[in-house]
Motif scaffolding. Structure first.
Motif, PDB file in Angstrom:
ATOM      1  N   GLU A  21      -2.996  30.090 -12.183  1.00 41.14           N
ATOM      2  CA  GLU A  21      -1.653  30.346 -12.686  1.00 41.14           C
ATOM      3  C   GLU A  21      -0.945  31.297 -11.726  1.00 41.14           C
ATOM      4  OE1 GLU A  21      -2.002  31.723 -16.703  1.00 41.14           O
ATOM      5  OE2 GLU A  21      -2.335  29.703 -17.499  1.00 41.14           O
ATOM      6  N   ILE A  22       0.335  31.008 -11.470  1.00 38.74           N
ATOM      7  CA  ILE A  22       1.103  31.737 -10.472  1.00 38.74           C
ATOM      8  C   ILE A  22       2.326  32.374 -11.130  1.00 38.74           C
ATOM      9  CG2 ILE A  22       2.454  31.513  -8.338  1.00 38.74           C
ATOM     10  CD1 ILE A  22      -0.489  31.128  -7.882  1.00 38.74           C
ATOM     11  N   GLU A  23       2.591  33.634 -10.791  1.00 39.53           N
ATOM     12  CA  GLU A  23       3.811  34.333 -11.196  1.00 39.53           C
ATOM     13  C   GLU A  23       4.317  35.139 -10.009  1.00 39.53           C
ATOM     14  OE1 GLU A  23       3.398  35.487 -15.871  1.00 39.53           O
ATOM     15  OE2 GLU A  23       2.078  36.535 -14.493  1.00 39.53           O
ATOM     16  N   VAL A  24       5.640  35.348  -9.945  1.00 32.90           N
ATOM     17  CA  VAL A  24       6.227  36.178  -8.888  1.00 32.90           C
ATOM     18  C   VAL A  24       7.115  37.237  -9.548  1.00 32.90           C
ATOM     19  CG1 VAL A  24       7.687  36.241  -6.842  1.00 32.90           C
ATOM     20  CG2 VAL A  24       6.171  34.291  -7.220  1.00 32.90           C
ATOM     21  N   PHE A  25       6.936  38.495  -9.098  1.00 38.08           N
ATOM     22  CA  PHE A  25       7.717  39.617  -9.595  1.00 38.08           C
ATOM     23  C   PHE A  25       8.496  40.231  -8.437  1.00 38.08           C
ATOM     24  CE2 PHE A  25       4.086  39.072 -12.315  1.00 38.08           C
ATOM     25  CZ  PHE A  25       4.556  39.312 -13.598  1.00 38.08           C
ATOM     26  N   ARG A  43       9.247  44.915 -10.356  1.00 39.99           N
ATOM     27  CA  ARG A  43       8.270  44.273 -11.233  1.00 39.99           C
ATOM     28  C   ARG A  43       8.926  43.525 -12.390  1.00 39.99           C
ATOM     29  NH1 ARG A  43       6.598  44.621  -7.186  1.00 39.99           N
ATOM     30  NH2 ARG A  43       4.791  45.739  -6.395  1.00 39.99           N
ATOM     31  N   GLN A  44      10.105  42.971 -12.104  1.00 36.88           N
ATOM     32  CA  GLN A  44      10.755  42.060 -13.024  1.00 36.88           C
ATOM     33  C   GLN A  44      10.335  40.632 -12.679  1.00 36.88           C
ATOM     34  OE1 GLN A  44      12.784  43.156 -15.637  1.00 36.88           O
ATOM     35  NE2 GLN A  44      12.112  45.175 -14.947  1.00 36.88           N
ATOM     36  N   LEU A  45       9.973  39.852 -13.693  1.00 35.74           N
ATOM     37  CA  LEU A  45       9.516  38.485 -13.469  1.00 35.74           C
ATOM     38  C   LEU A  45      10.675  37.615 -12.991  1.00 35.74           C
ATOM     39  CD1 LEU A  45       7.111  36.500 -13.794  1.00 35.74           C
ATOM     40  CD2 LEU A  45       7.982  36.008 -16.086  1.00 35.74           C
ATOM     41  N   VAL A  46      10.525  37.024 -11.794  1.00 32.38           N
ATOM     42  CA  VAL A  46      11.574  36.158 -11.258  1.00 32.38           C
ATOM     43  C   VAL A  46      11.115  34.702 -11.179  1.00 32.38           C
ATOM     44  CG1 VAL A  46      12.681  38.004  -9.948  1.00 32.38           C
ATOM     45  CG2 VAL A  46      10.870  36.659  -8.862  1.00 32.38           C
ATOM     46  N   TYR A  47       9.815  34.476 -11.168  1.00 33.30           N
ATOM     47  CA  TYR A  47       9.266  33.115 -11.131  1.00 33.30           C
ATOM     48  C   TYR A  47       8.227  33.031 -12.229  1.00 33.30           C
ATOM     49  CZ  TYR A  47       7.295  28.840  -9.036  1.00 33.30           C
ATOM     50  OH  TYR A  47       6.865  27.557  -8.796  1.00 33.30           O
ATOM     51  N   PRO A  48       8.554  32.339 -13.334  1.00 35.28           N
ATOM     52  CA  PRO A  48       7.681  32.387 -14.510  1.00 35.28           C
ATOM     53  C   PRO A  48       6.343  31.722 -14.279  1.00 35.28           C
ATOM     54  CG  PRO A  48       9.408  30.748 -14.798  1.00 35.28           C
ATOM     55  CD  PRO A  48       9.735  31.492 -13.531  1.00 35.28           C
ATOM     56  N   ASN A  49       5.440  31.959 -15.230  1.00 32.09           N
ATOM     57  CA  ASN A  49       4.076  31.472 -15.132  1.00 32.09           C
ATOM     58  C   ASN A  49       4.030  29.958 -14.933  1.00 32.09           C
ATOM     59  OD1 ASN A  49       1.450  30.393 -16.255  1.00 32.09           O
ATOM     60  ND2 ASN A  49       1.025  32.566 -16.311  1.00 32.09           N
ATOM     61  N   VAL A  50       3.398  29.541 -13.837  1.00 30.95           N
ATOM     62  CA  VAL A  50       3.274  28.123 -13.498  1.00 30.95           C
ATOM     63  C   VAL A  50       1.805  27.826 -13.224  1.00 30.95           C
ATOM     64  CG1 VAL A  50       3.882  26.316 -11.861  1.00 30.95           C
ATOM     65  CG2 VAL A  50       5.602  27.989 -12.560  1.00 30.95           C
ATOM     66  N   SER A  51       1.311  26.736 -13.807  1.00 33.93           N
ATOM     67  CA  SER A  51      -0.072  26.321 -13.577  1.00 33.93           C
ATOM     68  C   SER A  51      -0.127  25.375 -12.384  1.00 33.93           C
ATOM     69  CB  SER A  51      -0.631  25.635 -14.824  1.00 33.93           C
ATOM     70  OG  SER A  51      -1.973  25.219 -14.604  1.00 33.93           O
ATOM     71  N   ILE A  52      -1.012  25.677 -11.443  1.00 30.36           N
ATOM     72  CA  ILE A  52      -1.210  24.796 -10.290  1.00 30.36           C
ATOM     73  C   ILE A  52      -2.652  24.280 -10.322  1.00 30.36           C
ATOM     74  CG2 ILE A  52       0.578  25.904  -8.935  1.00 30.36           C
ATOM     75  CD1 ILE A  52      -2.862  26.492  -7.760  1.00 30.36           C
ATOM     76  N   ILE A 110       1.150  24.652  -4.848  1.00 28.27           N
ATOM     77  CA  ILE A 110       2.017  25.815  -5.065  1.00 28.27           C
ATOM     78  C   ILE A 110       3.383  25.546  -4.442  1.00 28.27           C
ATOM     79  CG2 ILE A 110       2.328  28.275  -4.589  1.00 28.27           C
ATOM     80  CD1 ILE A 110      -0.701  28.556  -4.541  1.00 28.27           C
ATOM     81  N   ASP A 111       4.443  25.883  -5.153  1.00 29.68           N
ATOM     82  CA  ASP A 111       5.809  25.684  -4.651  1.00 29.68           C
ATOM     83  C   ASP A 111       6.171  26.860  -3.741  1.00 29.68           C
ATOM     84  OD1 ASP A 111       8.430  25.074  -4.163  1.00 29.68           O
ATOM     85  OD2 ASP A 111       8.997  24.772  -6.258  1.00 29.68           O
ATOM     86  N   TRP A 112       5.689  26.803  -2.514  1.00 28.40           N
ATOM     87  CA  TRP A 112       5.914  27.900  -1.567  1.00 28.40           C
ATOM     88  C   TRP A 112       7.396  28.029  -1.210  1.00 28.40           C
ATOM     89  CZ3 TRP A 112       2.053  31.069  -1.393  1.00 28.40           C
ATOM     90  CH2 TRP A 112       0.739  30.602  -1.526  1.00 28.40           C
ATOM     91  N   ASP A 113       8.140  26.925  -1.207  1.00 31.16           N
ATOM     92  CA  ASP A 113       9.572  26.994  -0.919  1.00 31.16           C
ATOM     93  C   ASP A 113      10.296  27.831  -1.968  1.00 31.16           C
ATOM     94  OD1 ASP A 113      10.128  25.044   1.425  1.00 31.16           O
ATOM     95  OD2 ASP A 113       8.840  23.894   0.096  1.00 31.16           O
TER      96      ASP A 113
END
Length: 323
Positions: free
Chosen positions: A144-148, A152-161, A192-195
């Protein structure tokens, strides 16, 4: 008679010797197979160079204890339990090191600046390879991937790869098991959506493209880079101009009047309204107040969303004498 007794003694001695002699059994130790983890597919080189922000990786392992302690836990050649298999290197250390190497190859700047770095949080959910008779080896890697952002505000929500791979082979062919496991991991990295991740590490050309990014006074948002033209006129000239912020959103605080200058006032400057985002700018107003001795005070109101879109605050005050 004496000869017969002697013969009996010899037979008895031979019999006792055969009973007391222990038979030595030689056992050949069976070696434990090893699955060697490796990054078998290279990332695209320098795809994301010249990004404005760095990123750091935080990896967690949320597999159950049973699954994290072994990599093969289904093998139908074994009726009661799966075979014991070594893994080298250990899964968490391998994924952590190889993901960093993969990202650096693509051009991500890892651990650049603790104050501005974004955070990629990756959680291992599954990492195993299993055998089924008639089918062969099949492997799965699930993360599972998230980006903050740097606050530390979530900008890319939890995504399962997910990465999967399979190949026919015998249950004792651990070279095939290794190849399948590593192929599944490579597929997971490509899933993973690296773009999308890189998008957040680049300053946007317009505030509308980073709608939830807050102004923190660091100058690191497109909103803070937006130049607004101020043109405030009055008749007669020489009136004092004040401005204040009125907000109906909790992220932005309303302010008291701040002195700007006397009319005519022309300038180009950025808006520095702490907590403001493009998405909340419609709930924030700028109030201009014009005052001059002997004249009635006047105010004009500007919607901050319109200010950002038009990049302009333009006002003309026709002052009326206070009689």
């Amino acid at each position: 008679m004496r000869a017969l007794k002697l013969l009996l003694v010899v037979v008895l001695a031979v019999f006792m010797a055969s009973c007391t002699t222990q038979k030595t059994v030689t056992t050949i130790p069976v070696s434990t197979p090893t699955i060697n983890l490796a990054l078998v597919r290279d990332a695209q080189s320098n795809k994301f160079v010249n990004l404005d922000y760095g990123i750091k990786l935080n990896l967690k392992d949320e597999r159950s204890y049973e699954k994290s302690s072994k990599i093969v836990y289904k093998h139908d050649d074994y009726l009661t339990s799966a075979p014991r298999v070594n893994v080298y290197p250990e899964v968490v250390s391998f994924v952590s090191e190889s993901m960093r190497r993969y990202m650096r190859t693509m051009g991500f700047n890892l651990d650049a600046d603790i104050a501005t770095d974004y955070l990629l949080a990756a959680t291992i959910k599954e990492y195993n390879v299993n055998y089924l008779s008639g089918v062969g080896w099949s492997a799965i890697v699930n993360m599972e991937i998230e980006v903050f952002d740097n606050d530390r505000q979530l900008v890319y929500p939890n995504v399962s790869i997910v990465g999967r791979a399979s190949r026919a082979g015998s249950g004792s062919d651990y070279n095939t098991a290794t190849a399948v496991m590593n192929a599944a991991y490579a597929n997971a990295l490509e899933d993973i959506d690296w773009d999308r991740i890189a998008f957040f590490l680049k300053k946007a050309s317009s505030p509308s493209l980073e709608g939830n990014k807050k102004v923190q006074g660091k100058g690191d948002t497109a909103l803070e880079q937006t130049i607004v033209r101020w043109d405030v006129q009055s008749r007669p000239q020489g009136a004092d101009i004040f401005w204040r912020v009125v907000s109906t959103t909790p992220e932005v605080k309303s302010t008291n009047n701040k002195y700007l200058m006397t009319t005519p006032y022309e300038a180009t400057k950025t808006l520095d309204i702490k907590g403001l985002t493009y998405n909340t700018s419609g709930n924030v107003r700028i109030i201009l107040r014009c005052e001059k001795d002997g004249y009635m005070s006047q105010e004009k109101e500007f919607d901050v969303r319109m200010v950002l879109d038009q990049e302009e605050i333009s006002a003309f005050f026709r002052l009326v004498k206070d009689e």
